[in-house]
Design an enzyme around this catalytic site. Sequence first.
Site, short mmCIF file in Angstrom:
data_model
loop_
_atom_site.label_atom_id
_atom_site.label_comp_id
_atom_site.label_asym_id
_atom_site.label_seq_id
_atom_site.Cartn_x
_atom_site.Cartn_y
_atom_site.Cartn_z
CG ASP A 1 -2.04 0.99 1.14
OD1 ASP A 1 -2.38 1.40 0.02
OD2 ASP A 1 -2.57 1.39 2.19
CB CYS B 1 -22.98 0.55 3.19
SG CYS B 1 -22.09 2.12 3.04
CB CYS C 1 -16.00 2.36 8.46
SG CYS C 1 -17.67 1.64 8.50
#
Length: 312
Positions: free
Chosen positions: A133, A197, A240
């Site tokens: 990443d 969501c 989240c």
Amino acid sequence: MNQAQLTQAIKTRALQLGFDACGFAKVEFMEDEARRLEEWLNQKRNASMQWMENHFDKRVHPGLLVPGAKTVVSVLASYHHPSHRQQYDAHEMKIAKYAHGRDYHKVLKSNLKKLFQYIGEINGGVEGRFFTDSAPVLDKAWAVRAGLGWIGKHSNLINKELGSYLFIGELIIDIPLSYSQTETDHCGTCTRCIDACPTNAIYEPYRVDATKCISYLTIEHRESFNDSQKEMLNNWIFGCDICQDVCPWTRHSQISNFVDLHPRERVTSMTNEQWELLTPEQFDQIFEGSAVKRTKYSGLSRNIKAVKEKGI
């Protein structure tokens, strides 16, 4: 050592180092991924993350990022821990599970370096680079090509044996190896992540609008929140986990082999009152070597204040 033996030796060493899975894919232009990425960027779904528009050519062809590259070696590292099974209190400020332990960049990169050095030793040399990443690399797409899983409808990588609480790393090297078979999509008709969501960020299967994503808002978004954005936070102050928590495949999650990725008690024991009284000095102490440092004290304080103002 022939190609098949070298491939197996690399995989064995990756598992010995603590990675949960290792796969291999041929370096080539990613035509389908390039088309989808371009469409997503043109729709401005990346919000303020302009860096995702940079180095487009390298992002969809690692041979341009690492000249002479022939293979992408992808590895997975679970960050799951039994304590993650505990349900959050509905009135508790929350931090995404991946940030409960040490910064994954530090943990994975040190072990990727060891794997890279090992390849050089058994092969008589190797040229390439390793990332987690940290470069314009489509890590999830390469993990799929390396047979390590499929992209779920929440846009995260899912592995049959490991679930989706995963970090991904890769080595892009100049050695041809035996390439893995790709995994098929096993989401079927399930839409739990989409249904769960709270901000409708998953606007269609496999597509996420960053402007509505809680992870984006609490980490990458640098400006003040408007009232509608505050409502979106749902008590999350960093990241989240909702779409992953509801995924049936998470029941297969394996405890992380890397102790440094295990939850730190000083993070998980924080109460709402302690969050609200957090000082810069406490921030530095609690999140030493943590991924939470990305949002800085100012960003985390902004998130805490917004959640408090919204009313927990």
